[in-house]
Write a protein that holds these residues in place. Structure first.
Motif, short mmCIF file in Angstrom:
data_model
loop_
_atom_site.label_atom_id
_atom_site.label_comp_id
_atom_site.label_asym_id
_atom_site.label_seq_id
_atom_site.Cartn_x
_atom_site.Cartn_y
_atom_site.Cartn_z
N UNK A 132 0.84 -1.21 0.00
CA UNK A 132 0.00 0.00 0.00
C UNK A 132 0.87 1.26 0.00
N UNK A 133 1.92 1.23 0.79
CA UNK A 133 2.83 2.38 0.86
C UNK A 133 3.48 2.63 -0.50
N UNK A 134 3.96 1.57 -1.14
CA UNK A 134 4.60 1.72 -2.44
C UNK A 134 3.64 2.24 -3.49
N UNK A 135 2.40 1.76 -3.45
CA UNK A 135 1.41 2.21 -4.42
C UNK A 135 1.10 3.70 -4.26
N UNK A 136 1.19 4.20 -3.03
CA UNK A 136 0.93 5.61 -2.78
C UNK A 136 2.11 6.49 -3.21
N UNK A 142 -8.97 -5.47 -4.45
CA UNK A 142 -10.19 -4.66 -4.42
C UNK A 142 -9.84 -3.18 -4.20
N UNK A 143 -8.88 -2.94 -3.30
CA UNK A 143 -8.44 -1.56 -3.04
C UNK A 143 -7.76 -0.96 -4.26
N UNK A 144 -6.92 -1.76 -4.91
CA UNK A 144 -6.19 -1.26 -6.08
C UNK A 144 -7.16 -0.86 -7.18
N UNK A 145 -8.13 -1.72 -7.45
CA UNK A 145 -9.07 -1.44 -8.53
C UNK A 145 -9.96 -0.23 -8.22
N UNK A 146 -10.16 0.03 -6.93
CA UNK A 146 -10.96 1.19 -6.54
C UNK A 146 -10.16 2.49 -6.69
N UNK A 147 -8.86 2.44 -6.37
CA UNK A 147 -8.05 3.65 -6.37
C UNK A 147 -7.25 3.83 -7.66
N UNK A 203 -9.06 -8.69 -11.61
CA UNK A 203 -7.71 -9.12 -11.98
C UNK A 203 -7.67 -9.51 -13.45
N UNK A 204 -6.54 -9.22 -14.10
CA UNK A 204 -6.38 -9.57 -15.51
C UNK A 204 -6.05 -11.04 -15.70
N UNK A 205 -5.43 -11.67 -14.68
CA UNK A 205 -5.07 -13.07 -14.82
C UNK A 205 -4.85 -13.67 -13.43
N UNK A 206 -4.82 -15.00 -13.39
CA UNK A 206 -4.68 -15.74 -12.13
C UNK A 206 -3.77 -16.92 -12.43
N UNK A 207 -2.54 -16.86 -11.94
CA UNK A 207 -1.52 -17.87 -12.23
C UNK A 207 -1.23 -18.67 -10.96
N UNK A 208 -1.38 -19.97 -11.03
CA UNK A 208 -1.16 -20.80 -9.84
C UNK A 208 0.27 -21.33 -9.79
N UNK A 209 0.80 -21.43 -8.57
CA UNK A 209 2.14 -21.96 -8.34
C UNK A 209 2.09 -23.49 -8.32
N UNK A 210 3.16 -24.14 -8.77
CA UNK A 210 4.34 -23.56 -9.43
C UNK A 210 4.03 -23.14 -10.86
N UNK A 211 4.76 -22.16 -11.35
CA UNK A 211 4.52 -21.68 -12.71
C UNK A 211 5.86 -21.54 -13.43
N UNK A 212 5.81 -21.49 -14.74
CA UNK A 212 7.01 -21.33 -15.55
C UNK A 212 7.15 -19.86 -15.94
N UNK A 213 8.35 -19.33 -15.80
CA UNK A 213 8.61 -17.92 -16.07
C UNK A 213 8.21 -17.51 -17.49
N UNK A 228 -5.04 -10.32 2.91
CA UNK A 228 -5.28 -11.09 1.70
C UNK A 228 -5.00 -10.25 0.46
N UNK A 229 -4.36 -10.88 -0.52
CA UNK A 229 -4.15 -10.21 -1.78
C UNK A 229 -5.45 -9.89 -2.49
N UNK A 230 -6.48 -10.68 -2.21
CA UNK A 230 -7.80 -10.41 -2.80
C UNK A 230 -8.34 -9.06 -2.31
N UNK A 231 -8.19 -8.82 -1.02
CA UNK A 231 -8.66 -7.54 -0.47
C UNK A 231 -7.84 -6.38 -1.03
N UNK A 232 -6.54 -6.61 -1.17
CA UNK A 232 -5.69 -5.56 -1.72
C UNK A 232 -6.06 -5.27 -3.17
#
Length: 229
Positions: free
Chosen positions: A38-42, A65-70, A96-106, A59-63
């Motif tokens: 949150x600090x970095x985004x500000x 929601x905040x990002x998309x609002x601001x 969210x634009x995408x949802x990538x599950x771990x493990x993932x390939x770069x 939770x990243x889900x809650x964050x």
């Protein structure tokens, strides 16, 4: 250069991911919890955010929601071990634009990032092929190097180290991350002692009393201090 916020509380995974993305031409900024994100985004401007879901302070889900609002134009991609259908759908429902599950390939992640940035109207900047500060010149495309106008003999592994360090100028690269880059052409792993020897030999080649480029961060790794021309 596109700036990417990487929110991941696993320090090793975060370092490795930032290394790969920086090598691909992005500039990453790491956060290990929601409060720092949150600090970095500000304070800063980002082109895309990569978010874990399970974090120490929320939770990243809650964050998201905040990002998309601001910051509604900021693309978000989740990187998480949560692969339940309800979590995936929740991520998309939050914008969210995408949802990538771990493990993932770069390579797959990079392609998905490109798609998200393309939709936003941006594209990743290519990593520099030449590093030159007037004294030291490194040409990674031609695999040539010169110090003070004199040609240097640089080994393939030394070029790998130099490329990694210069692409991540000012950022600490852990020994583990660098070791992962030092597989030889036969697929043989380079051990920790060899990394130290290679780094010392490299320093002797590129540095002198008036020009230092590589700093050792004791117990962690190395950082390129020569800047990014």
């Amino acid at each position: 250069m596109e700036r990417i916020l990487v929110l991941e509380d696993d320090l090793a995974l975060s370092a490795g991911l930032c290394f790969e993305l920086d090598s691909a031409g992005y500039a990453t900024v790491a956060a290990y919890n929601c409060a720092k994100a949150r600090y970095l985004l500000e304070q800063e401007t980002f082109s895309l955010a990569l978010l874990d879901v399970n974090l120490p302070d929320g939770s990243g889900l809650d964050l998201c929601r905040e990002i998309k609002a601001r910051y509604p134009a900021l693309p978000v991609i989740f990187l998480t071990a949560n692969d339940l259908e309800q979590d995936v759908l929740a991520g998309f429902d939050l914008g969210a634009e995408d949802y990538v599950t771990k493990p993932f390939r770069i390579p797959i992640l990079l392609r998905r990032m490109e798609v998200a940035l393309r939709r936003r109207g941006t594209a990743p900047a290519p990593a520099a092929e030449v590093w030159d500060d007037g004294f030291l010149r490194l040409d990674f495309a031609a695999l040539t190097a010169a110090r003070g106008g004199e040609t240097l003999t640089i080994t393939p592994n030394e070029y790998k180290l130099l490329k990694a360090l210069t692409d991540n100028a000012g950022n600490i690269l852990t020994r583990q991350v660098l070791l992962e880059r030092l597989w030889d052409s036969g697929g043989n792993f380079i051990d920790d002692h060899t990394l130290t020897v290679t780094m010392n030999r490299l320093r002797a080649k590129i540095e002198d009393e008036a020009h230092t480029y590589i700093k050792t961060v004791r117990g962690i790794g190395y950082v390129w201090t020569g800047g990014r021309p």
